[in-house]
Design a protein around this motif. Structure first.
Motif, PDB file in Angstrom:
ATOM      1  N   ASN A   1       0.916  -1.072   0.078  1.00 48.56           N
ATOM      2  CA  ASN A   1       0.162   0.212   0.065  1.00 48.56           C
ATOM      3  C   ASN A   1       0.793   1.637  -0.053  1.00 48.56           C
ATOM      4  OD1 ASN A   1      -3.508  -0.594   0.441  1.00 48.56           O
ATOM      5  ND2 ASN A   1      -1.872  -1.995   1.669  1.00 48.56           N
ATOM      6  N   ARG A   2       2.331   1.282   0.323  1.00 49.06           N
ATOM      7  CA  ARG A   2       3.003   2.573  -0.026  1.00 49.06           C
ATOM      8  C   ARG A   2       4.437   2.772  -0.682  1.00 49.06           C
ATOM      9  NH1 ARG A   2      -0.635   4.550   1.556  1.00 49.06           N
ATOM     10  NH2 ARG A   2      -1.518   6.039   3.559  1.00 49.06           N
ATOM     11  N   ALA A   3       5.080   0.937  -0.961  1.00 49.70           N
ATOM     12  CA  ALA A   3       5.670   1.744  -2.115  1.00 49.70           C
ATOM     13  C   ALA A   3       5.380   1.740  -2.855  1.00 49.70           C
ATOM     14  CB  ALA A   3       6.499   0.279  -1.883  1.00 49.70           C
ATOM     15  N   ALA A   4       5.758   2.690  -3.756  1.00 49.07           N
ATOM     16  CA  ALA A   4       5.909   3.176  -4.483  1.00 49.07           C
ATOM     17  C   ALA A   4       6.542   2.657  -5.734  1.00 49.07           C
ATOM     18  CB  ALA A   4       5.950   4.888  -5.270  1.00 49.07           C
ATOM     19  N   THR A   5       7.239   1.892  -5.310  1.00 52.03           N
ATOM     20  CA  THR A   5       7.928   1.765  -6.987  1.00 52.03           C
ATOM     21  C   THR A   5       7.890   0.588  -7.143  1.00 52.03           C
ATOM     22  OG1 THR A   5       9.567   0.568  -5.646  1.00 52.03           O
ATOM     23  CG2 THR A   5      10.596   2.981  -6.665  1.00 52.03           C
ATOM     24  N   TRP A   6       6.774  -0.099  -6.616  1.00 55.39           N
ATOM     25  CA  TRP A   6       5.855  -1.651  -6.703  1.00 55.39           C
ATOM     26  C   TRP A   6       4.858  -1.411  -7.115  1.00 55.39           C
ATOM     27  CZ3 TRP A   6       1.215  -3.937  -4.437  1.00 55.39           C
ATOM     28  CH2 TRP A   6       1.094  -5.250  -5.029  1.00 55.39           C
ATOM     29  N   ILE A   7       4.019  -0.453  -6.369  1.00 54.82           N
ATOM     30  CA  ILE A   7       2.591   0.042  -7.051  1.00 54.82           C
ATOM     31  C   ILE A   7       2.946   0.522  -8.569  1.00 54.82           C
ATOM     32  CG2 ILE A   7       0.741   2.262  -6.167  1.00 54.82           C
ATOM     33  CD1 ILE A   7       1.718   1.952  -3.915  1.00 54.82           C
ATOM     34  N   TYR A   8       3.297   1.227  -8.739  1.00 59.69           N
ATOM     35  CA  TYR A   8       3.711   1.812 -10.072  1.00 59.69           C
ATOM     36  C   TYR A   8       4.537   1.748 -10.952  1.00 59.69           C
ATOM     37  CZ  TYR A   8       1.190   5.572  -7.199  1.00 59.69           C
ATOM     38  OH  TYR A   8      -0.345   6.167  -6.194  1.00 59.69           O
ATOM     39  N   THR A   9       4.300   0.629 -10.805  1.00 61.25           N
ATOM     40  CA  THR A   9       6.018  -0.361 -12.347  1.00 61.25           C
ATOM     41  C   THR A   9       4.866  -1.641 -12.811  1.00 61.25           C
ATOM     42  OG1 THR A   9       7.296   0.447 -10.520  1.00 61.25           O
ATOM     43  CG2 THR A   9       8.265  -1.218 -12.032  1.00 61.25           C
ATOM     44  N   THR A  10       4.921  -1.920 -13.707  1.00 60.71           N
ATOM     45  CA  THR A  10       4.833  -2.666 -13.912  1.00 60.71           C
ATOM     46  C   THR A  10       5.249  -3.822 -13.687  1.00 60.71           C
ATOM     47  OG1 THR A  10       4.486  -1.879 -16.265  1.00 60.71           O
ATOM     48  CG2 THR A  10       4.291  -4.279 -16.759  1.00 60.71           C
ATOM     49  N   ALA A  11       4.859  -4.900 -13.540  1.00 59.48           N
ATOM     50  CA  ALA A  11       5.305  -5.939 -13.095  1.00 59.48           C
ATOM     51  C   ALA A  11       6.652  -7.121 -13.382  1.00 59.48           C
ATOM     52  CB  ALA A  11       3.760  -7.031 -13.132  1.00 59.48           C
ATOM     53  N   LEU A  12       6.962  -8.013 -12.994  1.00 55.92           N
ATOM     54  CA  LEU A  12       7.707  -8.918 -13.857  1.00 55.92           C
ATOM     55  C   LEU A  12       7.435  -9.668 -14.065  1.00 55.92           C
ATOM     56  CD1 LEU A  12      11.125  -8.725 -12.446  1.00 55.92           C
ATOM     57  CD2 LEU A  12       9.886 -11.021 -11.725  1.00 55.92           C
ATOM     58  N   SER A  13       8.354 -10.087 -15.156  1.00 53.56           N
ATOM     59  CA  SER A  13       7.369 -10.265 -16.480  1.00 53.56           C
ATOM     60  C   SER A  13       7.184 -12.055 -16.190  1.00 53.56           C
ATOM     61  CB  SER A  13       8.957 -10.799 -17.983  1.00 53.56           C
ATOM     62  OG  SER A  13       9.899 -11.081 -17.519  1.00 53.56           O
ATOM     63  N   PRO A  14       6.314 -12.933 -17.030  1.00 53.60           N
ATOM     64  CA  PRO A  14       6.352 -14.178 -16.874  1.00 53.60           C
ATOM     65  C   PRO A  14       7.313 -15.279 -16.690  1.00 53.60           C
ATOM     66  CG  PRO A  14       4.341 -13.349 -17.961  1.00 53.60           C
ATOM     67  CD  PRO A  14       5.506 -11.948 -18.489  1.00 53.60           C
ATOM     68  N   ALA A  15       8.556 -14.265 -17.990  1.00 51.38           N
ATOM     69  CA  ALA A  15      10.120 -15.258 -18.190  1.00 51.38           C
ATOM     70  C   ALA A  15      10.248 -15.026 -17.168  1.00 51.38           C
ATOM     71  CB  ALA A  15      10.185 -14.959 -18.897  1.00 51.38           C
ATOM     72  N   ASP A  16      11.219 -14.278 -16.543  1.00 51.52           N
ATOM     73  CA  ASP A  16      11.601 -13.297 -14.979  1.00 51.52           C
ATOM     74  C   ASP A  16      11.227 -14.381 -13.624  1.00 51.52           C
ATOM     75  OD1 ASP A  16      13.337 -12.192 -16.978  1.00 51.52           O
ATOM     76  OD2 ASP A  16      12.567 -10.178 -16.828  1.00 51.52           O
ATOM     77  N   THR A  17       9.817 -14.617 -13.546  1.00 52.94           N
ATOM     78  CA  THR A  17       9.719 -15.404 -12.709  1.00 52.94           C
ATOM     79  C   THR A  17       9.490 -16.772 -12.402  1.00 52.94           C
ATOM     80  OG1 THR A  17       7.851 -13.185 -12.421  1.00 52.94           O
ATOM     81  CG2 THR A  17       7.187 -15.184 -11.175  1.00 52.94           C
TER      82      THR A  17
END
Length: 388
Positions: A266-282
């Motif tokens: 709820n508070r980490a801006a670099t998580w909230i406003y960033t595209t999620a990690l790609s399926p391949a990397d995950t």
């Protein structure tokens, strides 16, 4: 008639680039056209690689590649959005559970890079009324996160518990919250933080502790959980790390209590406003953690290589800053001399570039080992160093 050059708002770039060149700080990239491994093709030349953070050799492991391909076929190439909108995949949940299990924490949160994990976590945890005390040799992302938070940021002398204690004694009572930050394994020196002593001070002064395990995850501990695992830390702390080094993928994480992770969502801006990690990397990271925990022989081989190089350097009378990790840095001090030595290594088929200011206070050759290095390859490195 002489024409005066037209001034533009970007003229400062020429002056600054000239200053960088003059100080021997100028950097450029080398193009690699081969798969990650102990042998790399760099700018068209085949060389032994002694500069990679691929400590367990997983970046080219067939099982990680197959996992990445399978995830791409199922989900596509991109996650399409931030985690709170369209980017939250079942794979992300699986990876976060795997990280929490590896780190022995209640929960974990995956970011798109380790740098973003530190920026987001630190700036969310502390603010203008708070204090951050960080090791002077902390990685850039720890320092930038502290500045971004608006908290009072003070460095303590590298690995100096007495200095940390003195700064806590002097400053702690002035601030609402206090966060102590440190790398577990320092990336440019290869030495280790005194984690238990830091935790004991944190208990005494009512401080939070954030440990960056970027170079410890997968390498230390009986299951690869990192230096915090190897030391046996039992107190609550915040663990940050990357998936891009020993785990051979991409991304970062924060691991800790369930409340901490819920708060960061709820508070980490670099998580909230960033595209999620790609399926391949995950998917590759999930596969890597499985191998880290089920194939301890990789880690055992890495440490055998560390011991072999350590003994070889000692036999040559070469003193590394530290020999406690797969990172061994040899200081030469003079920038021009260090660059000449790096070039000598390169001419002899070894890639171990010079690390210079402002990245580090003194120029050095930074050597890194992988579990996949052979004894013969390490001997070749030692023979080349002996000829310097």
């Amino acid at each position: 008639m002489k024409t005066e050059p037209i001034s533009t708002p970007y003229d400062w770039l020429d002056r600054n680039l000239a200053s960088i060149h003059k100080a021997n700080w100028y950097r450029s990239t080398q193009t690699i056209t081969s798969k990650a491994g102990t042998i790399a093709t760099i700018d068209g030349c085949e060389m032994l690689m002694f500069a990679s953070n691929n400590y367990l050799g997983l970046a080219s492991d067939r099982r990680l590649i197959e996992a990445a391909m399978s995830a791409t076929q199922m989900y596509g190439t991109g996650s399409t959005g931030s985690r709170l909108v369209t980017g939250h995949l079942a794979l992300h949940e699986q990876l976060e559970q795997a990280i929490a299990d590896l780190k022995n924490t209640e929960a974990a949160l995956v970011f798109s890079s380790g740098y973003l994990a530190n920026l987001g976590a630190i700036s969310a945890i502390v603010g203008a009324r708070d204090l951050v005390l960080g090791d002077a040799y902390n990685h850039s992302c720890l320092k930038k996160g502290s500045l971004l938070s608006g908290a009072k940021a003070i460095n303590y002398l590298h690995l100096d518990i007495a200095d940390l204690a003195a700064k806590l004694q002097e400053n702690r009572a002035k601030y609402r919250r206090c966060l102590i930050t440190t790398d577990s394994v320092f990336s440019m020196d290869g030495d280790l933080a005194p984690l238990q002593e830091i935790m004991d001070l944190a208990d005494r002064y009512d401080c939070m502790v954030l440990v960056d395990e970027a170079h410890g995850t997968g390498v230390f501990g009986d299951r690869g959980g990192g230096l915090t695992n190897a030391v046996g830390i039992e107190q609550e702390l915040i663990q940050v790390g990357t998936l891009s080094k020993a785990l051979g993928s991409l991304g970062g994480y924060v691991a800790g209590s369930a409340k901490l992770i819920d708060y960061l969502r709820n508070r980490a801006a670099t998580w909230i406003y960033t595209t999620a990690l790609s399926p391949a990397d995950t998917a590759a990271a999930i596969a890597a953690i499985n191998l880290v925990t089920t194939e301890p022989e990789r880690r055992q081989q890495l440490w055998q290589n560390v011991e072999f190089l350590k003994q070889g350097l000692q036999d040559l009378g070469i003193q590394a800053i530290a020999c406690d990790s797969p990172i061994m840095a040899i200081e030469f001090g003079d920038i021009e001399l260090t660059m000449q030595i790096a070039q000598h290594l390169r001419h002899n088929g070894i890639f171990a570039p010079a690390i210079r200011p402002p990245t580090v206070p003194t120029a050095r050759i930074r050597l890194t080992l992988m579990a996949t290095h052979t004894t013969s390859q390490i001997q070749t490195l030692l023979q080349c160093l002996a000829s310097v």
